[in-house]
Design a protein around this motif. Structure first.
Motif, PDB file in Angstrom:
ATOM      1  N   ARG A  90       0.832  -1.206   0.000  1.00  0.00           N
ATOM      2  CA  ARG A  90       0.000   0.000   0.000  1.00  0.00           C
ATOM      3  C   ARG A  90       0.865   1.253   0.000  1.00  0.00           C
ATOM      4  O   ARG A  90       0.616   2.204  -0.756  1.00  0.00           O
ATOM      5  N   ILE A  91       1.898   1.254   0.831  1.00  0.00           N
ATOM      6  CA  ILE A  91       2.769   2.423   0.942  1.00  0.00           C
ATOM      7  C   ILE A  91       3.534   2.667  -0.357  1.00  0.00           C
ATOM      8  O   ILE A  91       3.701   3.814  -0.793  1.00  0.00           O
ATOM      9  N   SER A  92       4.000   1.574  -0.985  1.00  0.00           N
ATOM     10  CA  SER A  92       4.821   1.704  -2.195  1.00  0.00           C
ATOM     11  C   SER A  92       4.006   1.777  -3.477  1.00  0.00           C
ATOM     12  O   SER A  92       4.567   1.932  -4.560  1.00  0.00           O
ATOM     13  N   GLY A  93       2.688   1.631  -3.359  1.00  0.00           N
ATOM     14  CA  GLY A  93       1.833   1.696  -4.541  1.00  0.00           C
ATOM     15  C   GLY A  93       1.812   0.430  -5.374  1.00  0.00           C
ATOM     16  O   GLY A  93       1.381   0.456  -6.530  1.00  0.00           O
ATOM     17  N   ARG A  94       2.268  -0.694  -4.806  1.00  0.00           N
ATOM     18  CA  ARG A  94       2.228  -1.971  -5.523  1.00  0.00           C
ATOM     19  C   ARG A  94       0.852  -2.600  -5.424  1.00  0.00           C
ATOM     20  O   ARG A  94       0.209  -2.568  -4.378  1.00  0.00           O
ATOM     21  N   ARG A  95       0.416  -3.190  -6.532  1.00  0.00           N
ATOM     22  CA  ARG A  95      -0.875  -3.882  -6.549  1.00  0.00           C
ATOM     23  C   ARG A  95      -0.658  -5.383  -6.547  1.00  0.00           C
ATOM     24  O   ARG A  95       0.312  -5.886  -7.122  1.00  0.00           O
ATOM     25  N   LEU A  96      -1.584  -6.084  -5.907  1.00  0.00           N
ATOM     26  CA  LEU A  96      -1.503  -7.538  -5.893  1.00  0.00           C
ATOM     27  C   LEU A  96      -1.726  -8.081  -7.306  1.00  0.00           C
ATOM     28  O   LEU A  96      -2.398  -7.453  -8.132  1.00  0.00           O
ATOM     29  N   PRO A  97      -1.161  -9.264  -7.599  1.00  0.00           N
ATOM     30  CA  PRO A  97      -1.352  -9.852  -8.931  1.00  0.00           C
ATOM     31  C   PRO A  97      -2.824 -10.091  -9.228  1.00  0.00           C
ATOM     32  O   PRO A  97      -3.644 -10.251  -8.315  1.00  0.00           O
ATOM     33  N   ARG A  98      -3.138 -10.135 -10.510  1.00  0.00           N
ATOM     34  CA  ARG A  98      -4.503 -10.409 -10.938  1.00  0.00           C
ATOM     35  C   ARG A  98      -4.508 -11.598 -11.889  1.00  0.00           C
ATOM     36  O   ARG A  98      -3.513 -11.889 -12.539  1.00  0.00           O
ATOM     37  N   GLY A  99      -5.636 -12.261 -11.958  1.00  0.00           N
ATOM     38  CA  GLY A  99      -5.763 -13.395 -12.868  1.00  0.00           C
ATOM     39  C   GLY A  99      -5.843 -14.713 -12.133  1.00  0.00           C
ATOM     40  O   GLY A  99      -5.088 -14.966 -11.193  1.00  0.00           O
ATOM     41  N   ARG A 100      -6.788 -15.551 -12.539  1.00  0.00           N
ATOM     42  CA  ARG A 100      -7.006 -16.833 -11.882  1.00  0.00           C
ATOM     43  C   ARG A 100      -5.792 -17.743 -11.989  1.00  0.00           C
ATOM     44  O   ARG A 100      -5.419 -18.424 -11.028  1.00  0.00           O
ATOM     45  N   ALA A 101      -5.132 -17.748 -13.151  1.00  0.00           N
ATOM     46  CA  ALA A 101      -3.982 -18.632 -13.347  1.00  0.00           C
ATOM     47  C   ALA A 101      -2.838 -18.250 -12.412  1.00  0.00           C
ATOM     48  O   ALA A 101      -2.205 -19.121 -11.795  1.00  0.00           O
ATOM     49  N   VAL A 102      -2.563 -16.955 -12.290  1.00  0.00           N
ATOM     50  CA  VAL A 102      -1.483 -16.496 -11.405  1.00  0.00           C
ATOM     51  C   VAL A 102      -1.797 -16.847  -9.955  1.00  0.00           C
ATOM     52  O   VAL A 102      -0.941 -17.359  -9.225  1.00  0.00           O
ATOM     53  N   TRP A 103      -3.022 -16.614  -9.541  1.00  0.00           N
ATOM     54  CA  TRP A 103      -3.390 -16.916  -8.164  1.00  0.00           C
ATOM     55  C   TRP A 103      -3.384 -18.422  -7.900  1.00  0.00           C
ATOM     56  O   TRP A 103      -3.094 -18.857  -6.770  1.00  0.00           O
ATOM     57  N   GLY A 104      -3.696 -19.210  -8.914  1.00  0.00           N
ATOM     58  CA  GLY A 104      -3.592 -20.660  -8.743  1.00  0.00           C
ATOM     59  C   GLY A 104      -2.164 -21.076  -8.434  1.00  0.00           C
ATOM     60  O   GLY A 104      -1.920 -21.912  -7.548  1.00  0.00           O
ATOM     61  N   ARG A 105      -1.207 -20.482  -9.147  1.00  0.00           N
ATOM     62  CA  ARG A 105       0.204 -20.791  -8.880  1.00  0.00           C
ATOM     63  C   ARG A 105       0.638 -20.262  -7.514  1.00  0.00           C
ATOM     64  O   ARG A 105       1.432 -20.901  -6.810  1.00  0.00           O
ATOM     65  N   ILE A 106       0.116 -19.116  -7.144  1.00  0.00           N
ATOM     66  CA  ILE A 106       0.449 -18.549  -5.834  1.00  0.00           C
ATOM     67  C   ILE A 106      -0.038 -19.459  -4.707  1.00  0.00           C
ATOM     68  O   ILE A 106       0.661 -19.664  -3.707  1.00  0.00           O
ATOM     69  N   VAL A 107      -1.221 -20.014  -4.857  1.00  0.00           N
ATOM     70  CA  VAL A 107      -1.766 -20.911  -3.827  1.00  0.00           C
ATOM     71  C   VAL A 107      -0.899 -22.159  -3.688  1.00  0.00           C
ATOM     72  O   VAL A 107      -0.611 -22.614  -2.571  1.00  0.00           O
ATOM     73  N   VAL A 108      -0.454 -22.726  -4.812  1.00  0.00           N
ATOM     74  CA  VAL A 108       0.426 -23.900  -4.759  1.00  0.00           C
ATOM     75  C   VAL A 108       1.723 -23.550  -4.032  1.00  0.00           C
ATOM     76  O   VAL A 108       2.195 -24.289  -3.144  1.00  0.00           O
ATOM     77  N   ALA A 109       2.320 -22.412  -4.395  1.00  0.00           N
ATOM     78  CA  ALA A 109       3.555 -21.984  -3.753  1.00  0.00           C
ATOM     79  C   ALA A 109       3.337 -21.716  -2.268  1.00  0.00           C
ATOM     80  O   ALA A 109       4.191 -22.046  -1.427  1.00  0.00           O
ATOM     81  N   ALA A 110       2.190 -21.122  -1.918  1.00  0.00           N
ATOM     82  CA  ALA A 110       1.890 -20.819  -0.521  1.00  0.00           C
ATOM     83  C   ALA A 110       1.777 -22.094   0.310  1.00  0.00           C
ATOM     84  O   ALA A 110       2.177 -22.115   1.484  1.00  0.00           O
ATOM     85  N   PHE A 111       1.252 -23.146  -0.286  1.00  0.00           N
ATOM     86  CA  PHE A 111       1.122 -24.404   0.451  1.00  0.00           C
ATOM     87  C   PHE A 111       2.495 -25.008   0.752  1.00  0.00           C
ATOM     88  O   PHE A 111       2.797 -25.342   1.895  1.00  0.00           O
ATOM     89  N   PHE A 112       3.337 -25.132  -0.276  1.00  0.00           N
ATOM     90  CA  PHE A 112       4.619 -25.815  -0.102  1.00  0.00           C
ATOM     91  C   PHE A 112       5.668 -24.964   0.604  1.00  0.00           C
ATOM     92  O   PHE A 112       6.530 -25.497   1.309  1.00  0.00           O
ATOM     93  N   CYS A 113       5.623 -23.644   0.413  1.00  0.00           N
ATOM     94  CA  CYS A 113       6.671 -22.793   0.962  1.00  0.00           C
ATOM     95  C   CYS A 113       6.270 -22.097   2.257  1.00  0.00           C
ATOM     96  O   CYS A 113       7.134 -21.590   2.967  1.00  0.00           O
ATOM     97  N   ASN A 114       4.975 -22.108   2.578  1.00  0.00           N
ATOM     98  CA  ASN A 114       4.531 -21.394   3.775  1.00  0.00           C
ATOM     99  C   ASN A 114       3.662 -22.263   4.680  1.00  0.00           C
ATOM    100  O   ASN A 114       4.080 -22.630   5.775  1.00  0.00           O
ATOM    101  N   ALA A 115       2.460 -22.576   4.228  1.00  0.00           N
ATOM    102  CA  ALA A 115       1.513 -23.258   5.100  1.00  0.00           C
ATOM    103  C   ALA A 115       2.056 -24.583   5.630  1.00  0.00           C
ATOM    104  O   ALA A 115       2.039 -24.839   6.846  1.00  0.00           O
ATOM    105  N   LEU A 116       2.559 -25.438   4.730  1.00  0.00           N
ATOM    106  CA  LEU A 116       3.049 -26.753   5.151  1.00  0.00           C
ATOM    107  C   LEU A 116       4.287 -26.663   6.028  1.00  0.00           C
ATOM    108  O   LEU A 116       4.296 -27.204   7.148  1.00  0.00           O
ATOM    109  N   PRO A 117       5.380 -26.021   5.586  1.00  0.00           N
ATOM    110  CA  PRO A 117       6.564 -25.982   6.450  1.00  0.00           C
ATOM    111  C   PRO A 117       6.343 -25.230   7.754  1.00  0.00           C
ATOM    112  O   PRO A 117       6.862 -25.639   8.803  1.00  0.00           O
TER     113      PRO A 117
END
Length: 312
Positions: free
Chosen positions: A57-84
Motif C-alpha cells: 500500500r505504501i509503495s503503490g504496488r498492486r496484488l497480482p490479478r488473474g485466476r492462473a497467477v493466483w492458482g500458482r500462488i496458492v500452490v507456492a503458498a502451500f509448499f513454501c509457507n503453510a506446510l513448512p
C-alpha cells in the motif's frame, strides 16, 4: 561496476536473510510457550501478510490479478509457507531451536535433489552425489534413530519434512512466479495472504482456546510474524528472482550458526557433541553439492601443443 554493486547487494540480502531466518526458530520456541502449534502457524502467516500488504500500500504496488497467477500462488503458498510453517510449529514442541536450525540446513540438499530430478540442475557429478549422501548421513547422526526417542522423534522428522517443503516451494516459485513482470513485493504479499487463508481452517484443531501472553511471548510472536516471516519471506523472493531457487536454498546452511548460537545464549539449550558433529557433516555435504562445475573448454578454440600431443 554495476555488476559488483549488484553482487554486493545480493550478498547483503543473503547475510540479512540468514540472520533473520536463523532467528525464526528462537521466536517459534518462545511463541509455543503461549500458543498452540496451529495458532503459531496461522499467526505468523497473518502478521506477515498484513506487514507486506501494508508495504504494498505504501509503495503503490498492486496484488497480482488473474485466476492462473493466483492458482500458482496458492500452490507456492502451500509448499513454501503453510506446510513448512505447520511442520516447524509441530516439530519444535519436541526439538530445540538449535537442532531445528541444523535440520533445516538440509533445504539445499533437497533443492539439489529436486533440481536434478526435474532437469533444472545439471546431472549429478561424483562430488554432488557424495555431498548428498554425506548431508543425509549428517541428518541421521543428528536424529540418532538408534537411541531411544532419538533427537525429538517425529518432531525432528517433521522439521526435515519442512525443509523439503521449502525446497519444493523455492523450485516452484523460481519456475512459475518470478521473472514474469510481477514485483516481488506484490508476489510475497499475495503468497502470505494465500497461506493465511490456507491455515485458517486448522484453527479448529485446538487453535480456538483462549490465549494468555506474557510480554516476552507477545513480543516474540510479533517479531516472528512481522520480521521473521513477512520481511524474511520478501527477501527470500527477492533472492530467488536475483539468484535462482537453488542458490537461495543455500542460505539454509548458514542458519545453524545463528539458530544454535541464539538457542544456547537466549534459551540455554544444550548442544551436544553428537549434534555438533551431525551439523558439521550436514554442512560439509552441502558445501560439496555447491562446488562449481568446471567450465567446459570451448569447442572452437585451437588446441595447445601439449593437448595436441595428448591427442596423438
Amino acid at each position: 561496476m554495476n555488476g559488483v554493486t549488484d553482487r554486493s547487494r545480493t550478498w547483503a540480502r543473503i547475510g540479512v536473510l540468514a540472520l533473520l531466518w536463523g532467528s525464526t526458530f528462537l521466536w517459534i520456541e518462545v511463541a509455543l510457550e503461549a500458543l498452540a502449534p496451529v495458532q503459531v502457524t496461522f499467526g505468523r502467516c497473518l502478521l506477515g501478510a498484513v506487514t507486506l500488504l501494508a508495504l504494498c500500500r505504501i509503495s503503490g504496488r498492486r496484488l497480482p490479478r488473474g485466476r492462473a497467477v493466483w492458482g500458482r500462488i496458492v500452490v507456492a503458498a502451500f509448499f513454501c509457507n503453510a506446510l513448512p510453517f505447520a511442520l516447524f510449529s509441530f516439530g519444535q514442541q519436541s526439538v530445540d531451536s538449535g537442532v531445528a536450525g541444523v535440520l533445516n540446513a538440509t533445504t539445499p540438499l533437497w533443492s539439489l535433489l529436486l533440481g536434478v530430478a526435474t532437469g533444472t540442475e545439471r546431472g549429478p557429478r561424483p562430488a554432488r552425489v557424495a555431498g548428498l549422501l554425506l548431508g543425509f548421513a549428517g541428518v541421521v547422526l543428528v536424529l540418532a534413530p538408534w537411541e531411544a526417542g532419538g533427537a525429538g522423534g517425529w518432531g525432528a522428522l517433521a522439521i526435515v519434512g519442512a525443509a523439503a517443503g521449502y525446497a519444493v516451494g523455492f523450485l516452484f516459485m523460481g519456475r512459475h512466479l518470478v521473472g514474469r513482470g510481477i514485483p516481488t513485493l506484490a508476489l510475497s504479499a499475495a503468497q502470505l495472504t494465500a497461506a493465511t487463508v490456507l491455515t485458517a481452517p486448522t484453527l479448529a484443531a485446538g487453535g480456538l482456546t483462549p490465549i494468555e501472553f506474557t510480554p516476552g511471548q507477545l513480543g516474540a510472536t510479533v517479531v516472528l510474524g512481522v520480521v521473521a516471516t513477512g520481511v524474511t519471506f520478501h527477501l527470500t523472493y527477492r533472492n530467488i528472482a536475483a539468484e535462482g531457487a537453488t542458490p537461495t536454498a543455500t542460505v539454509g546452511y548458514l542458519l545453524p550458526v545463528v539458530s544454535v548460537a541464539l538457542g544456547a545464549v537466549v534459551l540455554h539449550e544444550d548442544f551436544g557433541l553428537r549434534t555438533a558433529l551431525g551439523a558439521a557433516v550436514v554442512l560439509a555435504g552441502v558445501a560439496l553439492t555447491r562446488r562449481p562445475t568446471p567450465a567446459a573448454l570451448p569447442l572452437d578454440r585451437p588446441l595447445s601443443r601439449r593437448e595436441q600431443g595428448v591427442r596423438r
